[in-house]
Design an enzyme around this catalytic site. Structure first.
Site, short mmCIF file in Angstrom:
data_model
loop_
_atom_site.label_atom_id
_atom_site.label_comp_id
_atom_site.label_asym_id
_atom_site.label_seq_id
_atom_site.Cartn_x
_atom_site.Cartn_y
_atom_site.Cartn_z
CB VAL A 94 48.36 39.30 51.12
CG1 VAL A 94 49.48 39.46 49.75
CG2 VAL A 94 47.28 40.40 49.81
CB CYS A 95 43.11 36.99 49.26
SG CYS A 95 42.16 38.11 50.33
NE ARG A 96 39.68 41.99 43.42
CZ ARG A 96 38.08 43.09 43.75
NH1 ARG A 96 37.85 42.22 44.27
NH2 ARG A 96 38.03 43.09 42.82
N GLY A 109 40.53 40.45 51.43
CA GLY A 109 40.78 39.71 52.87
C GLY A 109 40.79 38.38 53.17
CG MET A 167 47.22 41.65 46.31
SD MET A 167 48.81 42.67 46.96
CE MET A 167 48.78 42.89 45.07
#
Length: 115
Positions: free
Chosen positions: A65-67, A69, A94
């Site tokens: 996961v990141c902010r 995708g 996220m």
């Protein structure tokens, strides 16, 4: 880190499809992590992944996961290229995690937020 194209076999998953037994790998930068992250997530910033591969499980489901995708899709593709067969990308990152009503926590004492 080389930015490979996303192999077709690296699936995107949604927050609603995830169980509690996943290994959630958060690859955002330290300030993003500090502002807010999923409970029980594991933090390895994107550019530290090559040096810290041994920390990423090779069994069980690993969801990156990141902010939003994009970075996590690159990391999932990188892990798959290194032989990981158990990785998926969290579609929407996220931001989708938070929108779906999943918990977000901060270690700073401030209200959690997704940067």
């Amino acid at each position: 880190m080389v930015q490979p194209s996303i192999p077709a076999d690296v699936p995107d998953v949604t927050p609603d499809s995830l169980g509690d037994d996943i290994y959630l790998l958060d690859v955002r930068e330290q300030d993003e992590w500090d502002a807010g992250h999923a409970p029980h997530a594991h933090h390895i910033p994107m550019y530290e992944i090559p040096q810290r591969l041994a920390e990423v499980p090779t069994v069980g489901e690993v969801v990156v996961v990141c902010r939003v995708g994009g970075r996590s899709a690159q990391v999932a593709a990188y892990l798959a290229a290194q032989g990981w067969e158990n990785v998926a990308n969290l579609d929407g990152g996220m931001l989708s995690w938070e929108r779906s009503g999943r918990a977000v926590v901060a270690d700073t004492g401030l209200p959690p937020r997704v940067l």
